[in-house]
Design a protein around this motif. Structure first.
Motif, short mmCIF file in Angstrom:
data_model
loop_
_atom_site.label_atom_id
_atom_site.label_comp_id
_atom_site.label_asym_id
_atom_site.label_seq_id
_atom_site.Cartn_x
_atom_site.Cartn_y
_atom_site.Cartn_z
N SER A 100 0.83 -1.20 0.00
CA SER A 100 0.00 0.00 0.00
C SER A 100 0.87 1.26 0.00
CB SER A 100 -0.92 0.02 1.22
OG SER A 100 -1.77 -1.10 1.22
N GLY A 101 0.56 2.17 -0.89
CA GLY A 101 1.24 3.46 -0.92
C GLY A 101 2.65 3.42 -1.46
N SER A 102 3.07 2.30 -2.02
CA SER A 102 4.44 2.17 -2.54
C SER A 102 4.42 1.95 -4.04
CB SER A 102 5.17 1.00 -1.87
OG SER A 102 5.25 1.18 -0.47
N SER A 103 5.46 2.41 -4.71
CA SER A 103 5.59 2.17 -6.15
C SER A 103 6.03 0.74 -6.38
CB SER A 103 6.61 3.12 -6.76
OG SER A 103 7.92 2.82 -6.26
N ALA A 104 5.94 0.29 -7.62
CA ALA A 104 6.36 -1.07 -7.94
C ALA A 104 7.83 -1.27 -7.63
CB ALA A 104 6.08 -1.36 -9.42
N GLN A 105 8.65 -0.28 -7.94
CA GLN A 105 10.09 -0.40 -7.69
C GLN A 105 10.38 -0.47 -6.18
OE1 GLN A 105 8.70 1.68 -9.92
NE2 GLN A 105 9.39 0.48 -11.71
N GLU A 106 9.68 0.36 -5.41
CA GLU A 106 9.89 0.34 -3.96
C GLU A 106 9.46 -1.00 -3.37
OE1 GLU A 106 9.16 5.10 -2.96
OE2 GLU A 106 7.47 3.70 -3.02
N SER A 107 8.29 -1.49 -3.79
CA SER A 107 7.80 -2.76 -3.27
C SER A 107 8.69 -3.91 -3.70
CB SER A 107 6.36 -3.00 -3.74
OG SER A 107 5.47 -2.06 -3.19
N ALA A 108 9.23 -3.86 -4.92
CA ALA A 108 10.13 -4.91 -5.39
C ALA A 108 11.40 -4.94 -4.55
CB ALA A 108 10.47 -4.70 -6.86
N ALA A 109 11.91 -3.77 -4.22
CA ALA A 109 13.09 -3.71 -3.36
C ALA A 109 12.79 -4.27 -1.98
CB ALA A 109 13.58 -2.26 -3.25
N ASP A 110 11.60 -3.96 -1.47
CA ASP A 110 11.20 -4.51 -0.16
C ASP A 110 11.07 -6.03 -0.23
OD1 ASP A 110 11.12 -1.97 0.92
OD2 ASP A 110 8.95 -1.71 0.61
N LEU A 111 10.54 -6.53 -1.33
CA LEU A 111 10.38 -7.98 -1.48
C LEU A 111 11.74 -8.67 -1.54
CD1 LEU A 111 8.67 -10.50 -1.95
CD2 LEU A 111 8.61 -9.92 -4.41
N VAL A 112 12.66 -8.12 -2.28
CA VAL A 112 14.01 -8.70 -2.37
C VAL A 112 14.66 -8.71 -0.99
CG1 VAL A 112 16.33 -8.36 -3.28
CG2 VAL A 112 14.35 -8.12 -4.80
N ALA A 113 14.51 -7.59 -0.27
CA ALA A 113 15.10 -7.50 1.07
C ALA A 113 14.47 -8.54 2.01
CB ALA A 113 14.91 -6.10 1.64
N LEU A 114 13.16 -8.73 1.90
CA LEU A 114 12.47 -9.70 2.74
C LEU A 114 12.97 -11.12 2.45
CD1 LEU A 114 10.20 -10.59 4.69
CD2 LEU A 114 8.62 -10.49 2.74
N ILE A 115 13.08 -11.45 1.18
CA ILE A 115 13.55 -12.79 0.79
C ILE A 115 14.96 -13.03 1.30
CG2 ILE A 115 14.20 -14.22 -1.20
CD1 ILE A 115 11.84 -12.94 -2.72
N ARG A 116 15.81 -12.02 1.17
CA ARG A 116 17.20 -12.17 1.65
C ARG A 116 17.28 -12.25 3.16
NH1 ARG A 116 19.83 -7.81 -2.64
NH2 ARG A 116 20.41 -9.35 -4.25
#
Length: 305
Positions: A283-299
């Motif tokens: 919510s409230g995040s761009s695709a690029q921001e959310s993708a970075a958050d997803l990568v960080a979460l996976i790592r």
């Protein structure tokens, strides 16, 4: 009405068939009570169940009153709309008092540490080894699963796959045609088979699945056991806006109550989505921001080594 006696001269035709009639009456009463209790447990209006299942509100009211002589096909639709297994509605054992349901409810309310302990006790092999380097993104349409999965796959250097694309490639038909040909139940079978193929052929992958996969307990349990599962979520307004931004006007076309229905679906499935091993709010995040958050979460979680 004439009566026919048995060889002992005592039992009549009405008496012979009395017990089967009582069994049928008890079954209808049991099914009606369980449909009503399941609907109330999930706080779902009868109107929503009627629209989702294609069964009229009048018939649902009769069913809940124990007066609906419902066919197996229609009852399956009602079970799918309630996110409940069909056998829970018709079995002789009360599912709300069964040991399995008590365990399931205790698991849902347990801490993450207790969940891991229970999974370790019940799973023959360590969960981490079963899940390998596989990540599965679950959530409603419009959460961003496909976009974020593709971006995360590029960043991590691992393949990304949409389960519906796997189903289409394997069958040679679009999902819309498969649904029209086989119905919801047939599609669920194809979906389960596709999950098994992905598990058998990919040790490292990011997979995005349709939002309704959580409604099939067996398939969802397979996903949870063999993938590090992440619930990708967003606010109802953003869900709807993203779907429309993709050019899909179906959620709103001729349906002024679409947003209310979306909120109801989110609420009814929230408990199921919370079974995922992690969650990402876009919510409230761009695709690029959310993708970075997803990568960080996976790592950070070590989902992909």
């Amino acid at each position: 009405m004439s009566e026919i006696t048995t060889f002992d001269g005592k039992a009549t035709v009405p008496e012979l068939f009395r017990e089967p009639e009582l069994v049928v009456e008890a079954l209808l009463a049991r099914v009606g009570d369980r449909v009503r209790r399941a609907r109330e447990l999930k706080s779902l209006p009868r109107r929503v169940i009627a629209e989702t299942s294609g069964v009229s509100m009048r018939y649902l009211a009769q069913l809940e009153a124990g007066e609906g002589n419902i066919s197996i096909g229609l009852l399956q639709r009602v079970a799918l709309a309630l996110d409940m297994p069909l056998d829970w509605l018709v079995g002789e054992e009360d599912p709300w008092s069964s040991e399995a349901l008590r365990f399931a409810e205790a698991y849902r309310s347990a801490t993450a540490e207790r969940r891991r302990a229970a999974a370790a006790a019940l799973t023959p092999a360590p969960p981490e080894s079963l899940r390998a380097n596989r990540v599965c993104l679950v959530g409603l349409r419009g959460a961003g699963k496909s976009t974020l999965g593709a971006l995360a796959g590029q960043a991590l250097g691992v393949p990304f796959l949409e389960l519906n694309r796997e189903i289409e490639d394997h069958s040679g038909m679009p999902v819309t045609e498969l649904m029209a040909l086989y119905g919801q139940e047939g599609y669920r079978t194809l979906e389960a088979q596709a999950v098994d193929r992905v598990i058998a052929t990919h040790g490292t992958i990011i997979l995005a699945v349709a939002g309704g996969i959580v409604a099939d307990p067996a398939t969802y349990n397979t996903v949870l056991a063999h993938f590090h599962t992440i619930w990708v979520k967003a606010s109802p307004d953003e869900h709807m806006g993203r779907v429309q931004a993709q050019g899909d006007m179906r959620p709103m076309a001729g349906n002024p109550e679409a947003m209310e229905q979306l909120r109801t679906i989110l609420k009814s499935r929230e408990t199921l989505y919370r079974r995922a091993h992690a969650a990402l709010d876009t919510s409230g995040s761009s695709a690029q921001e959310s993708a970075a958050d997803l990568v960080a979460l996976i790592r950070d979680q070590g989902f992909i080594a």
